[in-house]
Design an enzyme around this catalytic site. Structure first.
Site, short mmCIF file in Angstrom:
data_model
loop_
_atom_site.label_atom_id
_atom_site.label_comp_id
_atom_site.label_asym_id
_atom_site.label_seq_id
_atom_site.Cartn_x
_atom_site.Cartn_y
_atom_site.Cartn_z
N ASN A 1 8.20 -3.02 2.03
CA ASN A 1 9.11 -2.27 1.14
C ASN A 1 8.60 -0.86 0.88
OD1 ASN A 1 6.99 -3.43 -0.34
ND2 ASN A 1 8.19 -3.62 -2.22
N ASP B 1 -0.85 -9.87 -3.98
CA ASP B 1 0.36 -9.11 -4.30
C ASP B 1 0.01 -7.79 -4.98
OD1 ASP B 1 2.99 -8.34 -4.48
OD2 ASP B 1 3.53 -9.73 -6.08
N PHE C 1 0.81 -1.22 0.00
CA PHE C 1 0.00 0.00 0.00
C PHE C 1 0.85 1.28 0.00
CE2 PHE C 1 -4.25 -1.92 1.76
CZ PHE C 1 -4.48 -2.53 0.53
N ARG C 2 2.19 1.14 -0.04
CA ARG C 2 3.10 2.24 -0.42
C ARG C 2 3.22 3.38 0.57
NH1 ARG C 2 5.29 -1.14 -3.89
NH2 ARG C 2 4.29 -1.34 -5.92
N HIS D 1 3.86 -15.96 -3.57
CA HIS D 1 3.65 -15.98 -5.02
C HIS D 1 4.51 -17.01 -5.78
CE1 HIS D 1 6.90 -13.20 -4.49
NE2 HIS D 1 6.17 -12.11 -4.46
O1 DOR Z 1 6.07 -7.31 -8.91
C1 DOR Z 1 6.33 -7.02 -7.76
N1 DOR Z 1 6.08 -5.79 -7.27
N2 DOR Z 1 6.90 -7.93 -6.99
C2 DOR Z 1 7.40 -7.62 -5.79
O2 DOR Z 1 8.01 -8.47 -5.16
C3 DOR Z 1 7.31 -6.25 -5.26
C4 DOR Z 1 6.20 -5.53 -5.88
C5 DOR Z 1 6.26 -4.05 -5.63
O3 DOR Z 1 6.38 -3.67 -4.46
O4 DOR Z 1 6.15 -3.28 -6.57
#
Ligand code: DOR
Length: 439
Positions: free
Chosen positions: A94, A302, A63-64, A232
């Protein structure tokens, strides 16, 4: 008998099978299941012709927030979730700053509380620096567990070496989650990326990249006698391997890898680009076999939004990831209607599964005393998925224009009717999910 809410006349799909049962809710929890036609309630929700399911939990979303709110934030991401019938999410570390300290986790919990539309937990990122502290971090309020990237993806989280993974697993007691791609092989194969041609993405990040990493991970987990969750999974070969390690390893697949194959790169280009990649149909069918055989434990979306502007950059500058939290339920219900899984298996994968693997307290099934988290679906409703329906800040889905049969019509979170017929009807009530490990 008096309840706050009664869901009446629906078909309840639960651990004891499927049948016509009313559900009575009091103080946010399930208070009674059965024939409640003579009971009174503050509100009676007519569920005739609908199926009432335990609330769907999406155990992998990005969710950034903080750090990239032009793509998404906890409010918009969770709005997308409840519009899609999802009652709880586990959000990924992340972000910027990374969710790798107690302070960063507490900050996310504070940001989400009373602002997110669904309940939530946050994965804590494992790093070389915090490995020694993971035993404490994984038990903090709001923590879903520890997540490790073994191969580089979006953001800077990475533990590529066996010793680093072993150190993580020496400290975790809960089930730790892994993005399993072999970093060395990814680096070696970078020259195979063809500029401007996204169909080279699964050539670069090939089957062997995933399989090698998962094999290494399983070896270390066995040595450390640690529980792991492989996120995944994308290859037929990993499914076969993981089937031999079910005492330690649980398995997630995504709706994307169950629905798409590599022909999508021609059709929608970098919108189909994610890590690990969408692969050819052999693997998609291998994942379905794994799902039918019970090797697969959960489906997570994901959800990994990037803006259309970013996605329009020429490969490999285009970032990996696509939206998914809002389309998880409709896509899987469509697969149910196509006969690829049963509605009971859907419930097993999306609520009972996460509860069993991660030890959610009082969530994951419809039972008296449990949180009244419910996903209400119309199995007959035919709808076309449209970008305009997607509440994610980036406003797109790889399934724009796809017709599906089966649709979420209601989302209840701890007794609050949050979404009904596509409208948000209760302001944000999101709270941290409680886990047995942290109680
Ligand atoms: O495709 C992906 N996007 N795989 C990931 O492991 C991280 C994710 C992202 O955070 O954009």
């Amino acid at each position: 008998m008096n309840f706050d809410v009664i869901l009446s006349g629906g078909t309840l799909v639960n651990q004891d099978g499927e049948g016509l049962r009313d559900v009575g809710i009091r103080d946010g929890r399930i208070a009674q299941i059965g024939d409640l036609s003579r009971a009174s309630a503050g509100e009676r929700v007519d569920c005739r012709g609908l199926h009432v399911l335990p609330g769907v939990v999406d155990s992998q979303v990005h969710f950034r927030e903080p750090g990239a709110s032009q793509k998404e934030d906890l409010e918009s991401g969770s709005r997308s979730a409840v519009l899609g019938g999802v009652t709880g999410v586990f959000e990924m570390p992340n972000t910027n700053p990374l969710t790798s300290t107690a302070e960063a986790l507490a900050d996310k919990v504070a940001r989400g509380s009373g602002r997110m539309h669904c309940d939530f937990a946050f994965w804590v990122g494992g790093t070389h620096d915090n490995a020694k502290h993971l035993g404490e971090l994984e038990r903090l309020p709001g923590a879903a567990g520890i997540k490790v990237f073994m191969g580089s993806s979006t953001g800077s989280l990475l533990i590529a070496d066996d010793a680093g993974i072993a150190e993580v697993l020496a400290h975790t007691r809960r089930r730790a989650a892994f993005h399993s791609e072999d970093e060395d092989r990814l680096n070696e194969r970078k020259p195979l990326r063809v500029p401007g041609d996204v169909s080279s993405h699964p050539v670069w990040r090939d089957e062997e990249t995933a399989l090698r990493s998962t094999r290494r991970l399983l070896g270390i987990a066995r040595e450390k006698r640690a529980l792991i969750h492989v996120l995944h999974v994308t290859t037929e070969e990993e499914i076969a391997l993981l089937a031999d390690h079910k005492d330690l390893a649980s398995v997630e697949v995504t709706p994307h890898h169950l629905t798409m194959d590599s022909s999508e790169y021609q059709r929608i280009g970098a919108l189909a680009q994610m890590n690990p990649p969408v692969r050819d149909a052999r693997h998609r069918e291998g994942l379905w076999r794994g799902l039918r055989q019970g090797v697969v434990d959960v489906v997570g979306s994901d959800h990994a939004p990037h803006t259309l502007e970013e996605k329009a950059k020429p490969y490999p500058e285009s970032p990996s990831g696509m939206t998914g939290v809002q389309t998880l339920v409709p896509l899987l219900l469509d697969h149910v209607n196509a006969g690829r899984l049963t509605l009971q298996r859907f419930v097993d994968l999306t609520s009972a599964g996460p509860a069993r693997l991660f030890g959610m307290a009082a969530k994951g099934r419809v039972a008296v005393g449990y949180d009244a988290d419910l996903t209400i679906v119309d199995m007959k409703r035919r709808e076309t998925i449209r970008n305009s329906w997607i509440a994610s800040r980036v406003g797109w889905t790889p399934y724009d224009g796809k017709e599906v049969v089966g649709w979420p019509v209601g989302t209840f979170v701890r007794g609050a009717k949050v979404m009904w017929e596509g409208d948000l009807v209760t302001p944000s009530t999101g709270a941290p999910i409680r886990f047995h490990a942290a109680l």
